[in-house]
Design a protein around this motif. Structure first.
Motif, PDB file in Angstrom:
ATOM      1  N   GLY A 125      37.715  35.564  68.281  1.00 30.08           N
ATOM      2  CA  GLY A 125      38.246  35.185  66.984  1.00 30.08           C
ATOM      3  C   GLY A 125      39.641  35.674  66.681  1.00 30.08           C
TER       4      GLY A 125
ATOM      5  N   SER B 178      38.621  31.943  70.600  1.00 33.90           N
ATOM      6  CA  SER B 178      37.164  31.822  70.490  1.00 33.90           C
ATOM      7  C   SER B 178      36.715  30.871  71.595  1.00 33.90           C
ATOM      8  CB  SER B 178      36.764  31.277  69.111  1.00 33.90           C
ATOM      9  OG  SER B 178      37.079  32.204  68.094  1.00 33.90           O
TER      10      SER B 178
ATOM     11  N   HIS C 270      32.897  39.366  66.463  1.00 33.49           N
ATOM     12  CA  HIS C 270      34.178  38.948  65.896  1.00 33.49           C
ATOM     13  C   HIS C 270      35.022  40.162  65.545  1.00 33.49           C
ATOM     14  CE1 HIS C 270      37.242  36.912  63.599  1.00 33.49           C
ATOM     15  NE2 HIS C 270      36.736  35.750  63.985  1.00 33.49           N
TER      16      HIS C 270
ATOM     17  N   SER D 289      29.158  33.253  63.651  1.00 33.56           N
ATOM     18  CA  SER D 289      30.125  34.341  63.649  1.00 33.56           C
ATOM     19  C   SER D 289      30.822  34.464  62.284  1.00 33.56           C
ATOM     20  CB  SER D 289      31.135  34.166  64.787  1.00 33.56           C
ATOM     21  OG  SER D 289      31.915  35.330  64.974  1.00 33.56           O
ATOM     22  N   ARG D 290      32.081  34.861  62.272  1.00 33.71           N
ATOM     23  CA  ARG D 290      32.786  35.104  61.020  1.00 33.71           C
ATOM     24  C   ARG D 290      32.940  33.832  60.189  1.00 33.71           C
ATOM     25  NH1 ARG D 290      37.887  34.815  58.951  1.00 33.71           N
ATOM     26  NH2 ARG D 290      38.523  36.461  57.494  1.00 33.71           N
TER      27      ARG D 290
END
Length: 327
Positions: free
Chosen positions: A127, A139, A180, A216-217
């Motif tokens: 990320g 990513s 991340h 993820s984020r």
């Protein structure tokens, strides 16, 4: 069952590793800067002490700067009966070890009829990391999802970073574990010892108008977008896949059966991203309206204005969802 404790994303993973190392002497970690607790503090306990002080340099192993050597050694350790955790600092650097990952770790069990197992966890932080530019902000989860033999995990919360790492360590297979970089300091409630099963998605928010799937984020941005959409009269269901391979098709298909619309969102570049796999699967198996949203096919810039162009934020997600609802 233990009570929930507030800790950061990094601390959740460190606790999982320490618990696994206490329970099994075959678990060890190797990589660069582990002796000082890791670049992001992911090898420090809750008191801030490096794990090497607890387990010693034979099990928290500092290595030279050679990713191919690190992963190659870990594959050998795994075949010999150890359960190594490899630290590759950022996924961009893991590309220096791509042969060891793709041709050795991933294929050994198949090529030798199950005689060799590679219970190896490879931590590859992913990320955009603010002001870190093109070689520290990628990513690449879709790359590894493409390879038979690899499990691909993308935790988005402190609880998941704890529970999924426990599951990865117990899986017995090579796991690409993608944390991340901008989540390390984010706190959350963690139940020590609680395992999160691989391949099981989590529904953050229920809704009837559109399904938004991410990991993820980026899940945080999707949750923010869902709030914006709710203010506009659109109820979005938000799903965090948590594991890219295997991914929870049943959860996604069940949600889409309710909403009739799917928007897949990821921080990775949209072209050939894993979102295309999810979108294609849903399009093949349903009559739902399907769309995807990812980053433009550009390197991440160092300057804040250029970096912003590569980010998929809540406003962009809300706009894509509105466009899908109106189709």
């Amino acid at each position: 069952m233990s009570a929930a404790v507030t800790m950061t994303y990094a601390q959740g993973a460190a606790l999982a590793l320490a618990q696994a190392m206490e329970a099994d002497p075959h678990v060890l970690a190797l990589g660069e800067d582990l002796g000082r607790g890791g670049v992001f503090g992911q090898y420090r306990d809750a008191d801030g002490q490096p794990l090497v002080k607890r387990f010693g340099p034979e099990r928290i192993v500092d290595t030279p700067i050679s990713e191919s050597t690190i992963v190659g050694a870990a594959v050998g350790m795994a075949l010999a009966g150890c359960k190594p955790v490899v630290e590759l600092r950022v996924v961009d650097f893991a590309l220096c070890a791509i042969d060891e990952v793709v041709n050795q770790a991933a294929k050994n069990r198949y090529m030798f009829g199950g005689q060799g197992r590679v219970p190896l966890v490879m931590r590859m932080p992913i990320g955009i990391w603010s002001s870190s530019a093109a070689q520290h902000s990628q990513s690449l989860e879709a790359w590894f999802a493409h390879i038979p033999g690899l499990v691909v995990v993308t935790p988005g919360t402190a609880a998941d970073n704890h529970g999924l790492l426990l599951a990865a360590l117990a899986s017995g297979d090579p796991v690409i574990y993608m944390e991340h970089k901008e989540l390390w300091g984010v706190p959350g409630e963690v139940v020590p010892g609680e395992v999160v099963p691989l391949g099981k998605a989590r529904t953050l928010r229920e809704g009837a108008d559109v399904t938004i799937v991410s990991w993820s984020r980026q899940v945080q941005a999707c949750a923010q977008a869902a709030e914006q959409l709710a203010a506009q009269g659109v109820q979005a269901e938000v799903i965090d896949l948590r594991t890219i391979w295997p991914w929870d098709k049943a959860a996604v298909l069940a949600s889409v059966a309710k909403t009739g619309r799917l928007l897949v969102v990821h921080e990775a570049i949209q072209v050939a991203g894993f979102g295309a796999e999810i979108a294609a699967t849903v399009a093949e198996q349903t009559n739902a309206k399907v769309a995807r949203l990812g980053a433009p096919r550009i390197p991440v810039g160092y300057a804040p204005t250029l970096e912003a162009e590569a980010r998929v934020d809540a406003a962009k997600i809300a706009a894509a969802a509105q466009q899908l609802v109106r189709r």
